[in-house]
Design a protein around this motif. Sequence first.
Motif, PDB file in Angstrom:
ATOM      1  N   GLY A 107       0.813  -1.214   0.000  1.00 46.20           N
ATOM      2  CA  GLY A 107       0.000   0.000   0.000  1.00 46.20           C
ATOM      3  C   GLY A 107       0.844   1.261   0.000  1.00 46.20           C
ATOM      4  O   GLY A 107       0.520   2.245  -0.673  1.00 46.20           O
ATOM      5  N   LEU A 108       1.958   1.239   0.742  1.00 47.70           N
ATOM      6  CA  LEU A 108       2.831   2.414   0.785  1.00 47.70           C
ATOM      7  C   LEU A 108       3.473   2.690  -0.570  1.00 47.70           C
ATOM      8  O   LEU A 108       3.533   3.846  -1.012  1.00 47.70           O
ATOM      9  N   VAL A 109       3.957   1.656  -1.240  1.00 46.76           N
ATOM     10  CA  VAL A 109       4.617   1.900  -2.525  1.00 46.76           C
ATOM     11  C   VAL A 109       3.601   2.237  -3.608  1.00 46.76           C
ATOM     12  O   VAL A 109       3.900   3.017  -4.523  1.00 46.76           O
ATOM     13  N   ARG A 110       2.408   1.682  -3.503  1.00 40.61           N
ATOM     14  CA  ARG A 110       1.368   2.083  -4.461  1.00 40.61           C
ATOM     15  C   ARG A 110       1.057   3.567  -4.317  1.00 40.61           C
ATOM     16  O   ARG A 110       0.953   4.298  -5.306  1.00 40.61           O
ATOM     17  N   ALA A 111       0.904   4.015  -3.073  1.00 44.02           N
ATOM     18  CA  ALA A 111       0.526   5.403  -2.827  1.00 44.02           C
ATOM     19  C   ALA A 111       1.639   6.369  -3.224  1.00 44.02           C
ATOM     20  O   ALA A 111       1.372   7.433  -3.797  1.00 44.02           O
ATOM     21  N   TYR A 163       4.487   5.768  -5.221  1.00 40.85           N
ATOM     22  CA  TYR A 163       5.110   5.673  -6.544  1.00 40.85           C
ATOM     23  C   TYR A 163       4.116   5.351  -7.660  1.00 40.85           C
ATOM     24  O   TYR A 163       4.524   5.238  -8.819  1.00 40.85           O
ATOM     25  N   LEU A 164       2.835   5.186  -7.322  1.00 43.29           N
ATOM     26  CA  LEU A 164       1.792   4.888  -8.313  1.00 43.29           C
ATOM     27  C   LEU A 164       2.143   3.646  -9.128  1.00 43.29           C
ATOM     28  O   LEU A 164       1.938   3.582 -10.344  1.00 43.29           O
ATOM     29  N   VAL A 165       2.685   2.650  -8.436  1.00 44.76           N
ATOM     30  CA  VAL A 165       3.035   1.371  -9.040  1.00 44.76           C
ATOM     31  C   VAL A 165       2.014   0.338  -8.596  1.00 44.76           C
ATOM     32  O   VAL A 165       1.674   0.267  -7.412  1.00 44.76           O
ATOM     33  N   ASP A 166       1.520  -0.455  -9.543  1.00 49.51           N
ATOM     34  CA  ASP A 166       0.490  -1.443  -9.212  1.00 49.51           C
ATOM     35  C   ASP A 166       1.136  -2.686  -8.610  1.00 49.51           C
ATOM     36  O   ASP A 166       1.201  -3.748  -9.223  1.00 49.51           O
TER      37      ASP A 166
END
Length: 648
Positions: A612-616, A618-621
């Motif tokens: 969840g942190l990296v999605r938020a 870096y906008l990476v799925d």
Amino acid sequence: MTSKVSSPAEQADEVNGSDEALVGEQRRRAGDKEIRRLDRVIIRFAGDSGDGMQLTGDRFTSETASFGNDLSTLPNFPAEIRAPAGTLPGVSSFQLHFADHDILTPGDAPNVLVAMNPAALKANIADVPRGGEIIVNTDEFAKRAMAKVGYETSPLEDGSLDGYRVHPVPLTTLTIEALKDFGLSRKEAERSKNMFALGLLSWMYHRPTEGTESFLRQKFAKKPNIAEANIAAFRAGWNFGETTEDFAVSYEVAPASTAFPTGTYRNISGNLALSYGLIAASRQADLPLYLGSYPITPASDILHELAKHKNFGVRTFQAEDEIAGIGAALGAAFGGSLAVTTTSGPGVALKSETIGLAVSLELPLLVVDIQRGGPSTGLPTKTEQADLLQAMYGRNGEAPVPVVAPRTPADCFDAALDAARIALTYRTPVFLLSDGYLANGSEPWRIPDVDELPDLRVQFAAGPNHELADGTEVFWPYKRDPHTLARPWAVPGTPGLEHRIGGIEKQDGTGNISYDPANHDFMVRTRQAKIDGIEVPDLDVDDPDGARTLVLGWGSTYGPITAAVRRLRTTGTPIAQAHLRHLNPFPKNLGTVLKQYDQVVVPEMNLGQLAGLVRAKYLVDARSFNQVNGMPFKAQQLAHVLQEAIND
């Protein structure tokens, strides 16, 4: 940080899977007994919590380490302090994986199960692969004991164990017989049956014996008769293996002579390595070490260990509760000590207000969180890594705190030094996130030379640091280092450095109480900028084949992830791996790394907190793979998940 690098030939344990009991087998004969040469073995000791399984496993591990094998362990404790004897909740186990090459995990499944009673057998039989060996204490398989765990018929007689190599051994009877001349009661003699089992297993796998005998004499120095009784039981177990026809084969696992860099090694658990890292940090900083703590599983061992080292300037305070523990630690930080508080997730919740105060005061403080299953009391003796978001955001207001996470038991030493470096350099509380798997597990650790350790010395404020418009020299407690944004560390009692402390917002520079909106905005942004500016190494990526899929991990998932990656690569499947030590701030190249891959898979022992942190950010799925059953991942399980992700 040191890491172990092995050639493909040395990675058999991570490639072939735990269902193959005999890997790299060679055979020879010694007298009437056959000796088989193996390159790795996974053994699990299981019994009641009072049967001494942890001690048995620990002694087998110590002798294995002294022999020179690489190893990894998984102690598994019952949550109840004393569950009813013979019940499933009371089963305690200790799993050890040892090899003649570099290994990373305690193994997916045991090749050998030692079951001291029906509950131990029932709780663990599902993990044993077909063809595995089971040593059963037949004396405990009475009708009542079997009925207690749901056996309507004896598994030793109903054919349910036909797919295994079962060794029925009357451990209790043999132990009592071996100790009949020691004048012990039956109950006292029975307590030594774990030593009989240890002797038997030591014979089976050609483990050294001198260390265990010395240990027993030292442990029972005040009761020499008990010491000699345990040694007699241990020797009786060894002799039983040597003479009985049921054990026609013994096994050898050679030392892991090529797996390690040159150096002096010892077996070490994560909590012990972390304790040593804290002591080393205090010595390298030339500061006294102060621990303010309250006992909590699985962090209490750090308090126990540090209490032994007053000769190194360590002061330990067992407080009346979690809040008092961190309050005392923060006071010690104000006084000029390297301050530490240790706890687990429930304790972090109680300490959160004081952590926020430490953010406001901008003082160095190490908050060691040995994570366990939650929420609330949760699973006190089981592992989890679900406190990441709590460490990141579990305070009121904008209160950023750096987060550091070790990857292996031995790495806890280096992580403690790294956390201390950040706390002392940037004048901030720092979270050190270990977990129960790392804390209680063990592996070989190369003892570093002192000149390899970082210089952590700091300069306390010694006098005025600011000149007013009228030329007066004054001390400003919040005047910052232009590079680190750290404020001066002024030890109380230093003449001329008197200043206010407290939780109310400070005025920039002077540290006076301020309710000015613009000043608050500036201070909030400055505290965040200080954390964002912490120097951490770039993220290393292991990608020898130009893969399209990256597996990203943090903390104790390192071993299972790396084992799974090894398995896939031996089949020709390209996959990249990266593992985070620093979770706040992230390495500066993390975003660039993530966007180089078509897929990013994040295995975690939570419900997807890092993902969840990296999605938020870096906008990476990022694709989550999650497990919250209180146990570490299995390598084969992760290999299957990663293969599915690659095939999508």
